[in-house]
Design a protein around this motif. Structure first.
Motif, PDB file in Angstrom:
ATOM      1  N   ARG A 121      -5.144   5.884  -1.854  1.00 10.05           N
ATOM      2  CA  ARG A 121      -4.605   4.590  -2.281  1.00 10.05           C
ATOM      3  C   ARG A 121      -4.299   3.697  -1.080  1.00 10.05           C
ATOM      4  O   ARG A 121      -4.681   2.528  -1.056  1.00 10.05           O
ATOM      5  N   VAL A 122      -3.624   4.233  -0.091  1.00  9.35           N
ATOM      6  CA  VAL A 122      -3.276   3.431   1.086  1.00  9.35           C
ATOM      7  C   VAL A 122      -4.538   2.969   1.804  1.00  9.35           C
ATOM      8  O   VAL A 122      -4.670   1.791   2.155  1.00  9.35           O
ATOM      9  N   VAL A 145      -6.376   0.178  -0.342  1.00  6.42           N
ATOM     10  CA  VAL A 145      -5.687  -1.121  -0.343  1.00  6.42           C
ATOM     11  C   VAL A 145      -5.860  -1.810   1.001  1.00  6.42           C
ATOM     12  O   VAL A 145      -6.206  -2.994   1.066  1.00  6.42           O
ATOM     13  N   ALA A 171       0.830  -1.208   0.000  1.00 11.55           N
ATOM     14  CA  ALA A 171       0.000   0.000   0.000  1.00 11.55           C
ATOM     15  C   ALA A 171       0.864   1.257   0.000  1.00 11.55           C
ATOM     16  O   ALA A 171       0.588   2.213  -0.743  1.00 11.55           O
TER      17      ALA A 171
END
Length: 92
Positions: free
Chosen positions: A66-67, A70, A19
């Motif tokens: 994004r982190v 994920v 991630a």
């Protein structure tokens, strides 16, 4: 939460690393894309600073999104697999 096996802890460590790395690459790409007008249009002064601030802000948001996405997907998939473990085997 409870007790986790070494394999579960390792899987989470790998997922966190994945991630973070993909988040950094995405943020870098978004920053370059958003900051390109500074170089292409040869902006200077306040306009350049404004574009760079917006580029950094959008890149930071892309990284966090994004982190979060994920790790959220990993957490949900992990719970589903753990809850359904053993049910799909014949005779269980």
């Amino acid at each position: 939460m409870g007790n986790r096996t070494q394999a579960q802890r390792d899987a989470m460590t790998v997922e966190i690393g994945y991630a973070l790395v993909t988040g950094v690459f995405l943020a870098a790409g978004v920053f370059v894309l958003c900051a390109a007008p500074v170089l292409v249009l040869d902006l200077a002064g306040g306009a350049a600073r404004g574009v760079l601030v917006v580029a950094a802000t959008v890149a930071g948001l892309a990284f966090m999104t994004r982190v979060t996405r994920v790790l959220w997907r990993f957490g949900n998939g992990h719970r589903v697999r753990a809850a359904g473990a053993g049910r799909d085997r014949p005779g269980s």
